[in-house]
Design a protein around this motif. Structure first.
Motif, PDB file in Angstrom:
ATOM      1  N   VAL A  40      -3.033  -9.375   5.141  1.00  0.00           N
ATOM      2  CA  VAL A  40      -1.890  -9.841   5.920  1.00  0.00           C
ATOM      3  C   VAL A  40      -2.236  -9.772   7.403  1.00  0.00           C
ATOM      4  CG1 VAL A  40      -0.233  -9.021   4.195  1.00  0.00           C
ATOM      5  CG2 VAL A  40      -0.797  -7.572   6.135  1.00  0.00           C
ATOM      6  N   LYS A  41      -1.434 -10.428   8.206  1.00  0.00           N
ATOM      7  CA  LYS A  41      -1.469 -10.218   9.653  1.00  0.00           C
ATOM      8  C   LYS A  41      -0.285  -9.301   9.931  1.00  0.00           C
ATOM      9  CE  LYS A  41      -3.968 -13.832  11.917  1.00  0.00           C
ATOM     10  NZ  LYS A  41      -5.073 -13.043  12.346  1.00  0.00           N
ATOM     11  N   LEU A  42      -0.572  -8.056  10.268  1.00  0.00           N
ATOM     12  CA  LEU A  42       0.463  -7.061  10.521  1.00  0.00           C
ATOM     13  C   LEU A  42       0.513  -6.817  12.024  1.00  0.00           C
ATOM     14  CD1 LEU A  42       2.486  -5.288   8.987  1.00  0.00           C
ATOM     15  CD2 LEU A  42       0.749  -3.516   8.879  1.00  0.00           C
ATOM     16  N   GLY A  43       1.618  -7.240  12.648  1.00  0.00           N
ATOM     17  CA  GLY A  43       1.717  -7.135  14.091  1.00  0.00           C
ATOM     18  C   GLY A  43       0.677  -7.979  14.801  1.00  0.00           C
ATOM     19  N   GLY A  44       0.219  -9.052  14.157  1.00  0.00           N
ATOM     20  CA  GLY A  44      -0.765  -9.942  14.741  1.00  0.00           C
ATOM     21  C   GLY A  44      -2.212  -9.588  14.446  1.00  0.00           C
ATOM     22  N   PHE A  45      -2.452  -8.469  13.780  1.00  0.00           N
ATOM     23  CA  PHE A  45      -3.811  -8.031  13.464  1.00  0.00           C
ATOM     24  C   PHE A  45      -4.108  -8.203  11.977  1.00  0.00           C
ATOM     25  CE2 PHE A  45      -2.526  -5.611  17.193  1.00  0.00           C
ATOM     26  CZ  PHE A  45      -3.607  -5.802  18.039  1.00  0.00           C
ATOM     27  N   ASP A  46      -5.314  -8.694  11.650  1.00  0.00           N
ATOM     28  CA  ASP A  46      -5.736  -8.773  10.255  1.00  0.00           C
ATOM     29  C   ASP A  46      -5.747  -7.364   9.669  1.00  0.00           C
ATOM     30  OD1 ASP A  46      -6.079 -11.524  10.286  1.00  0.00           O
ATOM     31  OD2 ASP A  46      -8.171 -11.374  10.912  1.00  0.00           O
ATOM     32  N   THR A  47      -5.042  -7.179   8.568  1.00  0.00           N
ATOM     33  CA  THR A  47      -4.855  -5.853   7.982  1.00  0.00           C
ATOM     34  C   THR A  47      -4.912  -5.938   6.471  1.00  0.00           C
ATOM     35  OG1 THR A  47      -3.363  -5.300   9.815  1.00  0.00           O
ATOM     36  CG2 THR A  47      -3.286  -3.872   7.891  1.00  0.00           C
ATOM     37  N   GLU A  48      -5.522  -4.941   5.855  1.00  0.00           N
ATOM     38  CA  GLU A  48      -5.518  -4.813   4.398  1.00  0.00           C
ATOM     39  C   GLU A  48      -4.423  -3.846   3.988  1.00  0.00           C
ATOM     40  OE1 GLU A  48      -9.321  -3.421   3.090  1.00  0.00           O
ATOM     41  OE2 GLU A  48     -10.288  -5.351   3.418  1.00  0.00           O
ATOM     42  N   LEU A  49      -3.553  -4.288   3.087  1.00  0.00           N
ATOM     43  CA  LEU A  49      -2.586  -3.391   2.460  1.00  0.00           C
ATOM     44  C   LEU A  49      -3.161  -3.013   1.100  1.00  0.00           C
ATOM     45  CD1 LEU A  49       0.795  -5.214   3.192  1.00  0.00           C
ATOM     46  CD2 LEU A  49      -0.436  -3.576   4.618  1.00  0.00           C
ATOM     47  N   SER A  50      -3.034  -1.759   0.734  1.00  0.00           N
ATOM     48  CA  SER A  50      -3.582  -1.275  -0.535  1.00  0.00           C
ATOM     49  C   SER A  50      -2.518  -1.281  -1.616  1.00  0.00           C
ATOM     50  CB  SER A  50      -4.099   0.156  -0.368  1.00  0.00           C
ATOM     51  OG  SER A  50      -5.127   0.196   0.576  1.00  0.00           O
ATOM     52  N   ARG A  51      -2.922  -1.705  -2.825  1.00  0.00           N
ATOM     53  CA  ARG A  51      -1.990  -1.637  -3.955  1.00  0.00           C
ATOM     54  C   ARG A  51      -1.848  -0.180  -4.360  1.00  0.00           C
ATOM     55  NH1 ARG A  51      -2.980  -4.683  -9.514  1.00  0.00           N
ATOM     56  NH2 ARG A  51      -4.730  -3.257  -9.460  1.00  0.00           N
ATOM     57  N   VAL A  52      -0.613   0.303  -4.375  1.00  0.00           N
ATOM     58  CA  VAL A  52      -0.352   1.703  -4.708  1.00  0.00           C
ATOM     59  C   VAL A  52       0.334   1.872  -6.054  1.00  0.00           C
ATOM     60  CG1 VAL A  52      -0.343   2.500  -2.313  1.00  0.00           C
ATOM     61  CG2 VAL A  52       1.793   1.701  -3.355  1.00  0.00           C
ATOM     62  N   ALA A  53       0.869   0.782  -6.593  1.00  0.00           N
ATOM     63  CA  ALA A  53       1.552   0.869  -7.887  1.00  0.00           C
ATOM     64  C   ALA A  53       1.768  -0.527  -8.440  1.00  0.00           C
ATOM     65  CB  ALA A  53       2.897   1.574  -7.741  1.00  0.00           C
ATOM     66  N   SER A  79       9.185  -1.803  14.949  1.00  0.00           N
ATOM     67  CA  SER A  79       9.614  -3.117  14.475  1.00  0.00           C
ATOM     68  C   SER A  79       8.375  -3.996  14.359  1.00  0.00           C
ATOM     69  CB  SER A  79      10.615  -3.702  15.457  1.00  0.00           C
ATOM     70  OG  SER A  79      11.065  -4.949  14.989  1.00  0.00           O
ATOM     71  N   ILE A  80       8.091  -4.442  13.153  1.00  0.00           N
ATOM     72  CA  ILE A  80       6.814  -5.125  12.879  1.00  0.00           C
ATOM     73  C   ILE A  80       7.044  -6.306  11.950  1.00  0.00           C
ATOM     74  CG2 ILE A  80       6.153  -3.723  10.883  1.00  0.00           C
ATOM     75  CD1 ILE A  80       3.606  -4.192  13.458  1.00  0.00           C
ATOM     76  N   SER A  81       6.168  -7.291  12.042  1.00  0.00           N
ATOM     77  CA  SER A  81       6.219  -8.410  11.101  1.00  0.00           C
ATOM     78  C   SER A  81       4.869  -8.545  10.409  1.00  0.00           C
ATOM     79  CB  SER A  81       6.600  -9.715  11.798  1.00  0.00           C
ATOM     80  OG  SER A  81       5.619 -10.075  12.730  1.00  0.00           O
ATOM     81  N   ALA A  82       4.922  -8.957   9.166  1.00  0.00           N
ATOM     82  CA  ALA A  82       3.718  -9.200   8.370  1.00  0.00           C
ATOM     83  C   ALA A  82       3.722 -10.659   7.961  1.00  0.00           C
ATOM     84  CB  ALA A  82       3.694  -8.302   7.142  1.00  0.00           C
ATOM     85  N   THR A  83       2.625 -11.348   8.239  1.00  0.00           N
ATOM     86  CA  THR A  83       2.485 -12.739   7.858  1.00  0.00           C
ATOM     87  C   THR A  83       1.419 -12.846   6.777  1.00  0.00           C
ATOM     88  OG1 THR A  83       3.086 -13.457  10.076  1.00  0.00           O
ATOM     89  CG2 THR A  83       1.991 -15.072   8.675  1.00  0.00           C
TER      90      THR A  83
END
Length: 84
Positions: A40-53, A79-83
Motif C-alpha cells: 500500500v501507499k501509507l501516508g504517501g510512502f510505499d509500505t508493506e502490511l503484514s497478514r496477521v490473521a 490521521s493517515i490514508s492508505a492507497t
C-alpha cells in the motif's frame, strides 16, 4: 470499524491511528492472492502490511468467504490514508 462493499481492493482508506494503535485492513483473501504481504501507499510512502490473521465469514445468504487481516508495522500514525 467501518466497511465498504467493493468488487476489488483498489481504493483509498483513511483512519486515525492513535497512541499504541496500528492501521488494520481486512479484505477477501482472493483480492490479494492470499499473500502474506499487502503493498500500500501509507501516508504517501510505499509500505508493506503484514497478514496477521485470516478467518471465514458467512454472509446472510449463506455464502462463505475467507478474509485476510493486514496490520501496519508502525503505530501512532495519526490521521493517515492508505492507497491500494
Amino acid at each position: 470499524l467501518s466497511g465498504t462493499l467493493k468488487g476489488n481492493k483498489s481504493g483509498t482508506y483513511t483512519a486515525n491511528v492513535g497512541v499504541n494503535q496500528y492501521f488494520f485492513i481486512a479484505m477477501p483473501s482472493t483480492y490479494n492472492s492470499n499473500a502474506d504481504v499487502l503493498m500500500v501507499k501509507l501516508g504517501g510512502f510505499d509500505t508493506e502490511l503484514s497478514r496477521v490473521a485470516s478467518f471465514d465469514h458467512e454472509n446472510a445468504s449463506g455464502y462463505v468467504a475467507n478474509y485476510s487481516i493486514y496490520k501496519s508495522t508502525n503505530s501512532n500514525l495519526g490521521s493517515i490514508s492508505a492507497t491500494i
